[in-house]
Design an enzyme around this catalytic site. Structure first.
Site, short mmCIF file in Angstrom:
data_model
loop_
_atom_site.label_atom_id
_atom_site.label_comp_id
_atom_site.label_asym_id
_atom_site.label_seq_id
_atom_site.Cartn_x
_atom_site.Cartn_y
_atom_site.Cartn_z
N LYS A 11 -1.15 -9.32 3.17
CA LYS A 11 -0.38 -8.88 4.34
C LYS A 11 -1.24 -7.94 5.18
O LYS A 11 -1.96 -7.10 4.63
CB LYS A 11 0.91 -8.17 3.90
CG LYS A 11 1.72 -7.60 5.06
CD LYS A 11 3.16 -7.27 4.68
CE LYS A 11 3.35 -5.98 3.95
NZ LYS A 11 2.90 -4.78 4.65
N ASP B 138 -1.00 -6.05 0.12
CA ASP B 138 -1.39 -5.42 1.38
C ASP B 138 -2.90 -5.24 1.44
O ASP B 138 -3.50 -4.72 0.49
CB ASP B 138 -0.77 -4.02 1.48
CG ASP B 138 0.55 -4.02 2.24
OD1 ASP B 138 0.70 -4.85 3.15
OD2 ASP B 138 1.41 -3.19 1.91
N GLU C 285 9.63 -3.99 10.08
CA GLU C 285 10.05 -2.73 9.47
C GLU C 285 10.63 -1.78 10.53
O GLU C 285 9.98 -1.51 11.56
CB GLU C 285 8.84 -2.07 8.77
CG GLU C 285 9.19 -0.74 8.13
CD GLU C 285 8.12 -0.22 7.17
OE1 GLU C 285 7.13 -0.93 6.91
OE2 GLU C 285 8.28 0.91 6.68
N ASP D 246 0.84 -1.21 0.00
CA ASP D 246 0.00 0.00 0.00
C ASP D 246 0.88 1.26 0.00
O ASP D 246 0.38 2.37 -0.06
CB ASP D 246 -1.01 0.00 1.15
CG ASP D 246 -0.37 -0.10 2.52
OD1 ASP D 246 0.87 -0.23 2.60
OD2 ASP D 246 -1.12 -0.04 3.53
N SER D 247 2.21 1.05 0.01
CA SER D 247 3.13 2.16 -0.25
C SER D 247 2.85 2.75 -1.63
O SER D 247 3.31 3.86 -1.93
CB SER D 247 4.59 1.69 -0.16
OG SER D 247 4.79 0.51 -0.91
N GLU E 208 -1.18 -5.50 8.95
CA GLU E 208 -0.27 -4.85 9.91
C GLU E 208 -0.74 -5.02 11.35
O GLU E 208 -1.94 -4.99 11.63
CB GLU E 208 -0.18 -3.35 9.59
CG GLU E 208 0.50 -3.06 8.26
CD GLU E 208 0.71 -1.57 8.02
OE1 GLU E 208 0.42 -0.76 8.92
OE2 GLU E 208 1.19 -1.23 6.92
O1 KIV Z 1 3.63 -1.14 1.61
C1 KIV Z 1 4.80 -1.53 1.59
O2 KIV Z 1 5.57 -1.27 0.65
C2 KIV Z 1 5.29 -2.31 2.72
C3 KIV Z 1 6.75 -2.59 2.78
C4 KIV Z 1 7.47 -1.37 3.23
C5 KIV Z 1 7.06 -3.75 3.64
O3 KIV Z 1 4.53 -2.68 3.56
#
Ligand code: KIV
Length: 279
Positions: free
Chosen positions: A112, A82, A181, A43-44, A114
């Site tokens: 994924k 994510d 992280e 989600d980056s 969090e």
């Molecule tokens: O969203 C993302 O890119 C991440 C990585 C930094 C692990 O969660």
């Protein structure tokens, strides 16, 4: 394609796991050609692709669109997506619907999530439903508002102990892997040693079972802040700016396009219809 089991084997055999984020078909294709072990549709994307200042505005629809593009570019690479902000904290039926779309419509292999606490139940229920889940501890960007910024986590004795407990609980809940992280490398090493599932680090030192970096940071496709834990392997933003500047110059100076960039018709037809326009 690798399976979630393959990553366990890699950990057991001390074979480092290389993971990178991807958000579109070209980045996924580049990573696949580089023989990356695992892709993360992070989600980056909200920050590096959409230009937001956090991951908070990212939606399930956004992740679905990016995941579909990534799987078109790298159909044979194990891909984790994510679950975005607040998409797994409400009714479980909403979570399962989002995961169903990501796996069935986009074709990703895992998701994924969090944090710990209430997230543990989500990991457990998804895993029971047949969904491989990756956990994420340390700096969890979806909680930036609560954490008060993007800072290193687990630095105090109490915070380190809590992170270790959370990591154990995430493994216990059924996660197949864990991202750590921005934590001190000593803590990351201890977690990696304690868990039987693979630990993938970002800003967590060299003792984890694998590493993940954000694609745009890795290739230098950014003109913003670069975290100190990033190693930049190229400067694509600079190259892109130079290339576009040259293009603008060429257009302004009528250097581009040249004849070889144009299409042509028969000379006789040109003469008859247009009186022989040469350019
Ligand atoms: O969203 C993302 O890119 C991440 C990585 C930094 C692990 O969660």
């Amino acid at each position: 394609m690798k399976t979630s089991k393959a990553f366990l084997k890699m950990k057991a055999g001390s074979e480092p796991i290389a993971m990178v984020t991807a958000y579109d078909a070209p980045s996924a294709k580049a990573a696949a050609k580089a023989e990356v072990d695992m892709l993360l549709v992070g989600d980056s994307a909200g920050m590096v692709v959409h230009g937001y200042d956090s991951t908070i505005p990212v939606t399930v629809e956004d992740m679905l669109m990016h995941s579909k593009a990534v799987k078109r570019g790298a159909p044979d690479v194990f891909t984790v997506t994510d679950l975005p902000f607040l998409s797994y904290n409400g009714p479980f039926s909403d979570t399962i619907q989002a995961v169903r779309r990501l796996m069935q419509e986009a074709g990703v292999q895992a998701v994924k999530v969090e944090g710990s606490g209430r997230t543990l139940t989500v990991i457990e229920r998804l895993t029971e439903s047949g969904v491989p889940v990756m956990g994420h501890l340390g700096l969890t960007p979806q909680s930036v508002g609560v954490l008060g910024g993007y800072s290193v986590q687990g630095k105090s004795e109490a915070a380190a102990a809590k992170l270790m407990d959370d990591a154990r609980a995430i493994q216990q809940s059924g996660a197949f892997a864990l991202v750590l992280e921005c934590v001190p490398h000593q803590l990351a090493a201890a977690v990696t040693k304690t868990l039987t599932i693979p630990v993938i680090g970002i800003g967590a030192g060299g003792a984890t079972d694998g590493q993940v970096l954000v694609f745009h940071d890795l290739v230098g496709l950014t003109d913003g802040f670069i975290p100190s834990f990033v190693k930049q392997y190229a400067s694509l933003q600079k190259e892109a700016e130079t290339a576009v500047s040259q293009y603008v110059y060429d257009v302004k100076q009528s250097i581009f396009p040249e004849n070889r960039h144009s299409f042509s018709m028969e000379e006789e037809m040109d003469d008859r219809l247009f009186g022989g326009i040469k350019k």
